[in-house]
Design a protein around this motif. Structure first.
Motif, PDB file in Angstrom:
ATOM      1  N   LEU A 115       0.846  -1.195   0.000  1.00 49.30           N
ATOM      2  CA  LEU A 115       0.000   0.000   0.000  1.00 49.30           C
ATOM      3  C   LEU A 115       0.881   1.245   0.000  1.00 49.30           C
ATOM      4  CD1 LEU A 115      -2.681  -1.196   2.585  1.00 49.30           C
ATOM      5  CD2 LEU A 115      -2.840  -1.197   0.082  1.00 49.30           C
ATOM      6  N   ILE A 116       0.729   2.029  -1.070  1.00 52.16           N
ATOM      7  CA  ILE A 116       1.511   3.271  -1.194  1.00 52.16           C
ATOM      8  C   ILE A 116       0.500   4.403  -1.443  1.00 52.16           C
ATOM      9  CG2 ILE A 116       3.366   4.450  -2.419  1.00 52.16           C
ATOM     10  CD1 ILE A 116       4.430   1.708  -3.262  1.00 52.16           C
ATOM     11  N   PRO A 117       0.210   5.228  -0.415  1.00 54.04           N
ATOM     12  CA  PRO A 117      -0.810   6.278  -0.548  1.00 54.04           C
ATOM     13  C   PRO A 117      -0.531   7.249  -1.704  1.00 54.04           C
ATOM     14  CG  PRO A 117      -0.106   6.044   1.735  1.00 54.04           C
ATOM     15  CD  PRO A 117       0.813   5.200   0.906  1.00 54.04           C
ATOM     16  N   GLU A 118       0.747   7.474  -2.019  1.00 57.94           N
ATOM     17  CA  GLU A 118       1.096   8.441  -3.066  1.00 57.94           C
ATOM     18  C   GLU A 118       0.701   7.956  -4.467  1.00 57.94           C
ATOM     19  OE1 GLU A 118       4.209   8.911   0.208  1.00 57.94           O
ATOM     20  OE2 GLU A 118       3.050   7.308  -0.741  1.00 57.94           O
ATOM     21  N   LEU A 119       0.421   6.652  -4.596  1.00 61.57           N
ATOM     22  CA  LEU A 119       0.077   6.088  -5.902  1.00 61.57           C
ATOM     23  C   LEU A 119      -1.380   5.674  -5.912  1.00 61.57           C
ATOM     24  CD1 LEU A 119       3.245   3.843  -6.488  1.00 61.57           C
ATOM     25  CD2 LEU A 119       2.852   6.182  -7.305  1.00 61.57           C
ATOM     26  N   ASP A 120      -2.088   5.992  -6.985  1.00 58.47           N
ATOM     27  CA  ASP A 120      -3.530   5.704  -7.069  1.00 58.47           C
ATOM     28  C   ASP A 120      -3.801   4.427  -7.874  1.00 58.47           C
ATOM     29  OD1 ASP A 120      -2.742   6.572  -9.506  1.00 58.47           O
ATOM     30  OD2 ASP A 120      -4.331   8.097  -9.759  1.00 58.47           O
ATOM     31  N   PHE A 121      -2.910   3.477  -7.806  1.00 55.46           N
ATOM     32  CA  PHE A 121      -3.099   2.200  -8.498  1.00 55.46           C
ATOM     33  C   PHE A 121      -2.426   1.126  -7.654  1.00 55.46           C
ATOM     34  CE2 PHE A 121       0.432   4.575 -10.366  1.00 55.46           C
ATOM     35  CZ  PHE A 121       1.513   3.752 -10.096  1.00 55.46           C
ATOM     36  N   PRO A 122      -2.882  -0.136  -7.823  1.00 55.94           N
ATOM     37  CA  PRO A 122      -2.354  -1.208  -6.969  1.00 55.94           C
ATOM     38  C   PRO A 122      -0.901  -1.542  -7.314  1.00 55.94           C
ATOM     39  CG  PRO A 122      -3.795  -2.126  -8.663  1.00 55.94           C
ATOM     40  CD  PRO A 122      -3.913  -0.631  -8.761  1.00 55.94           C
ATOM     41  N   VAL A 123      -0.140  -1.864  -6.281  1.00 51.87           N
ATOM     42  CA  VAL A 123       1.253  -2.286  -6.462  1.00 51.87           C
ATOM     43  C   VAL A 123       1.432  -3.581  -5.685  1.00 51.87           C
ATOM     44  CG1 VAL A 123       3.683  -1.750  -6.043  1.00 51.87           C
ATOM     45  CG2 VAL A 123       2.098   0.075  -6.706  1.00 51.87           C
ATOM     46  N   LYS A 124       1.989  -4.571  -6.371  1.00 58.52           N
ATOM     47  CA  LYS A 124       2.235  -5.866  -5.740  1.00 58.52           C
ATOM     48  C   LYS A 124       3.693  -6.265  -5.923  1.00 58.52           C
ATOM     49  CE  LYS A 124      -2.396  -7.797  -6.557  1.00 58.52           C
ATOM     50  NZ  LYS A 124      -3.143  -8.908  -7.191  1.00 58.52           N
ATOM     51  N   ILE A 125       4.132  -7.133  -5.005  1.00 62.80           N
ATOM     52  CA  ILE A 125       5.393  -7.836  -5.246  1.00 62.80           C
ATOM     53  C   ILE A 125       5.063  -9.324  -5.247  1.00 62.80           C
ATOM     54  CG2 ILE A 125       6.930  -6.077  -4.304  1.00 62.80           C
ATOM     55  CD1 ILE A 125       7.129  -7.787  -1.739  1.00 62.80           C
ATOM     56  N   GLY A 126       5.798 -10.099  -6.018  1.00 57.80           N
ATOM     57  CA  GLY A 126       5.493 -11.534  -6.109  1.00 57.80           C
ATOM     58  C   GLY A 126       6.732 -12.324  -6.445  1.00 57.80           C
ATOM     59  N   GLY A 127       6.678 -13.614  -6.107  1.00 61.39           N
ATOM     60  CA  GLY A 127       7.815 -14.478  -6.411  1.00 61.39           C
ATOM     61  C   GLY A 127       7.602 -15.866  -5.867  1.00 61.39           C
ATOM     62  N   LYS A 128       8.576 -16.727  -6.136  1.00 62.03           N
ATOM     63  CA  LYS A 128       8.503 -18.120  -5.679  1.00 62.03           C
ATOM     64  C   LYS A 128       9.515 -18.317  -4.562  1.00 62.03           C
ATOM     65  CE  LYS A 128       8.064 -21.591  -8.684  1.00 62.03           C
ATOM     66  NZ  LYS A 128       8.446 -22.676  -9.646  1.00 62.03           N
ATOM     67  N   VAL A 129       8.997 -18.743  -3.407  1.00 63.18           N
ATOM     68  CA  VAL A 129       9.851 -18.975  -2.240  1.00 63.18           C
ATOM     69  C   VAL A 129      10.315 -20.427  -2.282  1.00 63.18           C
ATOM     70  CG1 VAL A 129      10.039 -18.897   0.265  1.00 63.18           C
ATOM     71  CG2 VAL A 129       8.545 -17.273  -0.932  1.00 63.18           C
ATOM     72  N   ASP A 130      11.649 -20.638  -2.248  1.00 59.29           N
ATOM     73  CA  ASP A 130      12.179 -21.997  -2.397  1.00 59.29           C
ATOM     74  C   ASP A 130      11.711 -22.917  -1.282  1.00 59.29           C
ATOM     75  OD1 ASP A 130      13.497 -21.268  -4.688  1.00 59.29           O
ATOM     76  OD2 ASP A 130      15.425 -20.915  -3.722  1.00 59.29           O
ATOM     77  N   ARG A 131      11.768 -22.422  -0.027  1.00 57.68           N
ATOM     78  CA  ARG A 131      11.396 -23.316   1.092  1.00 57.68           C
ATOM     79  C   ARG A 131      11.097 -22.503   2.339  1.00 57.68           C
ATOM     80  NH1 ARG A 131      15.446 -28.118   3.061  1.00 57.68           N
ATOM     81  NH2 ARG A 131      15.474 -27.595   5.280  1.00 57.68           N
ATOM     82  N   VAL A 132      10.076 -22.941   3.039  1.00 56.37           N
ATOM     83  CA  VAL A 132       9.765 -22.384   4.367  1.00 56.37           C
ATOM     84  C   VAL A 132       9.685 -23.580   5.316  1.00 56.37           C
ATOM     85  CG1 VAL A 132       8.164 -21.031   5.753  1.00 56.37           C
ATOM     86  CG2 VAL A 132       8.450 -20.504   3.321  1.00 56.37           C
ATOM     87  N   ASP A 133      10.427 -23.506   6.446  1.00 51.58           N
ATOM     88  CA  ASP A 133      10.423 -24.648   7.372  1.00 51.58           C
ATOM     89  C   ASP A 133      10.477 -24.148   8.813  1.00 51.58           C
ATOM     90  OD1 ASP A 133      13.086 -24.037   8.082  1.00 51.58           O
ATOM     91  OD2 ASP A 133      13.922 -25.369   6.552  1.00 51.58           O
ATOM     92  N   TYR A 134      10.285 -25.106   9.721  1.00 49.71           N
ATOM     93  CA  TYR A 134      10.463 -24.838  11.150  1.00 49.71           C
ATOM     94  C   TYR A 134      11.636 -25.698  11.630  1.00 49.71           C
ATOM     95  CZ  TYR A 134       5.876 -22.575  11.291  1.00 49.71           C
ATOM     96  OH  TYR A 134       4.819 -21.743  11.073  1.00 49.71           O
ATOM     97  N   LYS A 135      12.638 -25.052  12.169  1.00 49.68           N
ATOM     98  CA  LYS A 135      13.761 -25.790  12.744  1.00 49.68           C
ATOM     99  C   LYS A 135      13.767 -25.537  14.245  1.00 49.68           C
ATOM    100  CE  LYS A 135      18.687 -26.673  12.249  1.00 49.68           C
ATOM    101  NZ  LYS A 135      19.936 -26.304  11.573  1.00 49.68           N
ATOM    102  N   ASN A 136      13.440 -26.609  14.963  1.00 47.35           N
ATOM    103  CA  ASN A 136      13.294 -26.485  16.430  1.00 47.35           C
ATOM    104  C   ASN A 136      12.301 -25.374  16.768  1.00 47.35           C
ATOM    105  OD1 ASN A 136      15.164 -28.527  16.861  1.00 47.35           O
ATOM    106  ND2 ASN A 136      16.895 -27.079  16.921  1.00 47.35           N
ATOM    107  N   GLY A 137      11.228 -25.280  15.984  1.00 46.26           N
ATOM    108  CA  GLY A 137      10.169 -24.312  16.233  1.00 46.26           C
ATOM    109  C   GLY A 137      10.410 -22.935  15.660  1.00 46.26           C
ATOM    110  N   GLN A 138      11.621 -22.676  15.163  1.00 39.24           N
ATOM    111  CA  GLN A 138      11.952 -21.361  14.592  1.00 39.24           C
ATOM    112  C   GLN A 138      11.580 -21.342  13.100  1.00 39.24           C
ATOM    113  OE1 GLN A 138      13.390 -18.256  15.844  1.00 39.24           O
ATOM    114  NE2 GLN A 138      12.547 -17.779  13.844  1.00 39.24           N
ATOM    115  N   LEU A 139      10.732 -20.384  12.736  1.00 32.55           N
ATOM    116  CA  LEU A 139      10.333 -20.245  11.332  1.00 32.55           C
ATOM    117  C   LEU A 139      11.526 -19.747  10.518  1.00 32.55           C
ATOM    118  CD1 LEU A 139       7.997 -20.244   9.201  1.00 32.55           C
ATOM    119  CD2 LEU A 139       7.635 -17.843   9.796  1.00 32.55           C
ATOM    120  N   ARG A 140      11.801 -20.481   9.410  1.00 25.76           N
ATOM    121  CA  ARG A 140      12.911 -20.088   8.535  1.00 25.76           C
ATOM    122  C   ARG A 140      12.405 -19.953   7.096  1.00 25.76           C
ATOM    123  NH1 ARG A 140      18.108 -23.775   8.857  1.00 25.76           N
ATOM    124  NH2 ARG A 140      16.612 -25.182   7.838  1.00 25.76           N
ATOM    125  N   ILE A 141      12.827 -18.875   6.447  1.00 22.99           N
ATOM    126  CA  ILE A 141      12.529 -18.670   5.016  1.00 22.99           C
ATOM    127  C   ILE A 141      13.846 -18.869   4.278  1.00 22.99           C
ATOM    128  CG2 ILE A 141      11.740 -17.010   3.288  1.00 22.99           C
ATOM    129  CD1 ILE A 141      10.360 -15.665   5.951  1.00 22.99           C
TER     130      ILE A 141
END
Length: 902
Positions: free
Chosen positions: A771-797
């Motif tokens: 959300l960018i108030p200065e711009l009157d049109f939608p802006v997105k970012i996108g991509g493919k995340v290789d892996r998301v895991d929990y190691k000993n309960g810690q979230l890792r990207i």
């Protein structure tokens, strides 16, 4: 200026007994004869029967009535003689024979031209070889015996070769000279004409005998073109031969018979010597010199090329004031574009594999003559080869991908021809198929095709009967040698406009303005190379020419050009280390030391003007159309790699993402870095996808390890298509991909011995709104995340990188550097992934980082801000502030896309 021909004609026409109609003029070349006829026409006011004007070769043919055969034909006929004399078990194939026979036929030629007693000569030569190399060897090995037998057989080769040729009324050049010297007396007895010998210098023994017989029998006169400055200098090589004739010929023992000299060399001259780097530099400066010559003086001007490789550069550099041009030397057929096409076809024909390597096929499809015929069909076939990554193609594959027109044109030459006759027929057919419909509009291309068709027909005729050529390799060698002697003759007026010629074509001709190029040592004179079996001392003993005599020949030609010239421009290549370059000729040094007073050459070194180039960085304004394209990209979602491309160089972002310019498809012979990355990513996705939201245990990883080879092979075949991965560098890269995954799984196994590992998601495509108030049109970012895991309960990207990444690349000290310095592109990427995951599933804290397969020992390398590795809401807010600032800059119409210095 009066030319030598004009001076001689004036002298002859002033003689009361001179009868023009009963005169035969003999000159060193046909070109000199043309000039003589032209000047003679101007000298005679009334009507008269024209005299006969012959070159030396034509005069010899007239005396002997024999048909001359060229070097290639000589070798074929000599091979038949060789097979007759040599025992069958000792006979060599034609390809081996061809290697040494060329030299031997050249020596036969020299022996005959110099009227040497061949039997005595070859006996002497064989004894020298015996003494020098083998006589002391006892017992003699089989190799030594064969070697000595070869030398003993040479006289027999020579005698039978001559005999066979004369039976067919044929002769190579040297033999024709020998026969002419034997027949000259009978020829003169039956011929009442006077012979005028004009402009000769270095004569072989046969020519000397011919000319002396003419003079002694009072059947002609001889006129030498030599200046007193050289003739009176007993050490000057320009007069070496003529001084010898004066000393040794019986004709000159009579005091009434003298040699007339001129005194033109000492007249005022403007001689300039220019050192110019490279051949192109010489061509460009030659053009500059020509542009300063008036149109009237151009007809008195000649360019003399010592290196035929300069012909094309000079023709492409000629200035606008050149309206008429006559080229004497001809364009070598090997320099034409069509020569490269047949060279590539020979290359694929000699390929032993069943499949063709793609590059020669692309070269054929890209050749101008093929493109002119096939047009779009050729482009489509190339595109398919690139898209399907066909490094090796079978003939069947090529034909399946080809259109009907391509099959018709190229089908025959893609066959694996087993015999030379078959390939030659394919070549002649290809020349016919390449014929252009608009031939009148493209005369040069049509001429190329005609000459190559003639060349192939000539070779076909040579090997038609009992062909000794059994392989394509032998045919290729014959083709190359024949091609060396073929040239494309230019048409033009030899008496009007600028003249362009080689040094030998300048014989007997005189010009006021001379431009001589490539006056380098090793070019003029040519140097000491000699393709002969005859040793130097034996040549001296029998009076055969050595490199010293050849140097004297070119000395004469060089200085004779200068005799009557007024303006002389001598150019040489100063570029050290280049072929035919670096060292100026000794002739230039000689000029500097020995030139008459007032005629000393002025020496200059020239360098091309290289203007100072101000490297201005490009700027692209953001027009309304560009902003609309950016809005469309924003609505779809900016990828982290797109935004880091903007950080690295805004101009690259503009080209890649706004204009949509991508690298063209090329055949990927060796697995590229991005292909390796794709293979590793996809293999790991296959292994880990079934375990989403599950706890990974050792047994799971062990099972994955057993499937590595099979899965990596599958991924390569899917990504790398039809290119081979079982040999060369690709095999190494295939093994590297396996090793990367094996080492990664081994590291995972070690970690789960003490740690709990739960895979949350793998290769998940995400987008999130910014959300960018200065711009009157939608802006997105996108991509493919290789892996998301929990190691000993810690979230890792986790982001995988097959390239090398260091922990410092993710250590950010100041938030403002994140969008300014490309060094932090990896940190920017993982923060983008963290922001997208937070938008999908908010978290309290997480770690985002990279696992680098080239730096696996470092393990998971998290993003750090100073020493803090935790990513929480505050961290994401800081990042989003920088991200919004970057996107606002991207959409600011006042800030252009500006190139950054590399």
């Amino acid at each position: 200026m009066k030319s030598f021909i004009e001076e001689t004609l004036d002298q002859l026409l002033s003689q009361p007994t001179f009868n023009l109609s009963k005169t035969t003029f003999i000159l060193p070349s046909k070109r000199a004869g043309s000039f003589l006829k032209h000047i003679l026409k101007q000298k005679i006011s009334g009507s008269a029967f024209a005299p006969q004007v012959l070159s030396t070769e034509e005069f010899i043919e007239k005396i002997t009535s024999l048909q001359t055969i060229d070097n290639t034909e000589s070798l074929f006929k000599f091979y038949q003689v060789y097979k007759k004399i040599t025992p069958k078990e000792e006979q060599e194939d034609f390809e081996t024979f061809y290697g040494w026979a060329q030299t031997l036929v050249y020596d036969f030629n020299e022996i005959d031209r110099y009227l040497i007693d061949a039997e005595h000569f070859f006996s002497y030569l064989s004894r020298i070889q015996d003494i020098n190399h083998w006589a002391l060897s006892d017992p003699q090995t089989n190799l030594i015996e064969k070697y000595l037998t070869f030398w003993n057989l040479i006289p027999k080769y020579y005698q039978l070769f001559q005999q066979q040729l004369l039976e067919n009324n044929e002769a190579y050049q040297g033999l024709m000279y020998r026969i002419a010297s034997e027949k000259i007396s009978s020829y003169l007895a039956s011929n009442q004409e006077q012979h005028i010998l004009l402009g000769f210098n270095a004569l072989n023994n046969a020519e000397q005998k011919l000319f002396q017989t003419i003079l002694e029998q009072n059947k002609g006169q001889i006129f030498w073109d030599i200046d007193e400055a050289f003739y009176n200098d007993n050490y000057h090589e320009a007069s070496l031969f003529i001084r010898n004739y004066k000393k040794n010929w019986e004709f000159y023992q009579d005091e009434n018979n003298t040699i007339t000299t001129s005194s033109n060399y000492s007249s005022a001259k403007n001689i300039n010597v220019y050192g110019v780097p490279k051949n192109i530099g010489q061509a460009k400066y030659t053009a500059q010199l020509l542009s300063e010559i008036s149109e009237e003086d151009l007809s008195k001007t000649a360019i003399v090329l010592n290196d035929e490789g300069l012909l094309n550069p000079i023709l492409n550099s000629l200035p606008q004031n050149i309206k008429k041009l006559n080229i004497t030397m001809g364009l070598p057929l090997k320099e034409t574009p069509l020569a490269s096409l047949f060279e590539v076809i020979f290359e694929i024909q000699q390929t032993e594999n069943q499949n063709f390597y793609y590059k020669p096929i692309i070269d054929i499809l890209n050749h101008p003559f093929i493109l002119m015929k096939l047009g779009e069909s050729s482009q489509q076939l190339q595109q398919q080869i690139h898209q399907e990554n066909l490094v090796y193609l079978s003939r069947t594959q090529i034909l399946e991908l080809s259109s009907e027109s391509t099959k018709h044109l190229l089908g025959e030459i893609l066959l694996q021809h087993k015999t030379p006759q078959s390939l030659l027929k394919a070549f002649t057919n290809l020349c016919q198929k390449l014929r252009l419909e608009d031939a009148l509009d493209k005369p040069l291309e049509t001429e190329y095709l005609y000459h190559f068709h003639q060349l192939f027909v000539k070779i076909q005729n040579l090997i038609a009967e009992q062909s000794p050529i059994q392989s394509i390799k032998s045919l290729h060698r014959i083709y190359r040698d024949t091609l060396e002697t073929e040239s494309l003759d230019f048409s033009g007026s030899p008496f009007d406009g600028l003249q362009l010629m080689g040094m030998l074509e300048s014989r007997v001709l005189d010009f006021e303005n001379i431009i001589i190029t490539s006056v380098n040592e090793g070019v003029l004179p040519a140097g000491k190379s000699s393709n002969s079996f005859i040793p130097f001392d034996l040549k001296k003993e029998y009076g055969l020419p050595t490199y010293k005599e050849k140097d004297a020949i070119y000395t004469y030609h060089f200085y004779r050009l200068l005799q009557r010239a007024k303006n002389v421009h001598i150019l040489y290549n100063t570029e050290p280390g280049s072929l035919n370059g670096g060292e100026k000729s000794r002739f230039i040094t000689q000029l500097e030391i020995e030139s008459p007073v007032g005629n000393e050459p002025k020496h200059q070194f020239l360098n091309p003007l290289v203007p100072a180039r101000k490297n201005e960085l490009k700027k692209i304004k953001k027009t309304p159309e560009v902003l609309e394209k950016l809005k469309a990209l924003a609505a779809h979602g900016f990828s982290p790699s797109a935004l880091t491309t903007y950080i690295r160089n805004p101009l690259d972002f503009y080209k890649n993402y706004v204009l949509g310019i991508r690298d063209t498809d090329e055949v990927e012979e060796t697995v590229a870095a991005n292909t390796l990355g794709t293979v590793v990513h996809d293999a790991l996705e296959h292994f880990y996808k079934p375990f989403e939201n599950k706890n990974i245990v050792k047994a799971d990883l062990l099972k994955m390890k057993t499937e590595i080879e099979q899965q990596v092979k599958f991924e390569f075949e899917k990504t790398y298509k039809q290119a081979p991965i079982n040999k060369g560098k690709n095999l190494i890269i295939f093994e590297i991909a396996k090793r990367y995954i094996f080492n990664f799984l081994a590291k995972e196994m070690k970690e789960i011995e003490n740690d709990e590992l739960i895979i949350k998601e793998v290769e998940n495509k995400l987008t999130c709104d910014i959300l960018i108030p200065e711009l009157d049109f939608p802006v997105k970012i996108g991509g493919k995340v290789d892996r998301v895991d929990y190691k000993n309960g810690q979230l890792r990207i986790v982001d995988y990188k097959t390239g090398k990444v260091q922990a410092g690349d993710l250590n950010l000290k100041d938030w403002s550097e994140l969008t300014q310095d490309y060094k932090y592109s990896k940190a920017f990427q993982v923060l983008c992934y963290a922001r997208m995951i937070y938008a999908e599933t908010p978290f309290e804290n997480a770690e985002a980082g990279i696992i680098s397969f080239k730096n696996l020992k470092a393990g998971f390398m998290p993003f750090k801000q100073i020493k803090n590795t935790v990513i929480d809401k505050d961290t994401l807010n800081q990042f989003e502030t920088e991200l919004k600032s970057l996107i606002l800059e991207l959409f600011n119409p006042e800030i252009p896309f500006e190139e950054k210095e590399v």
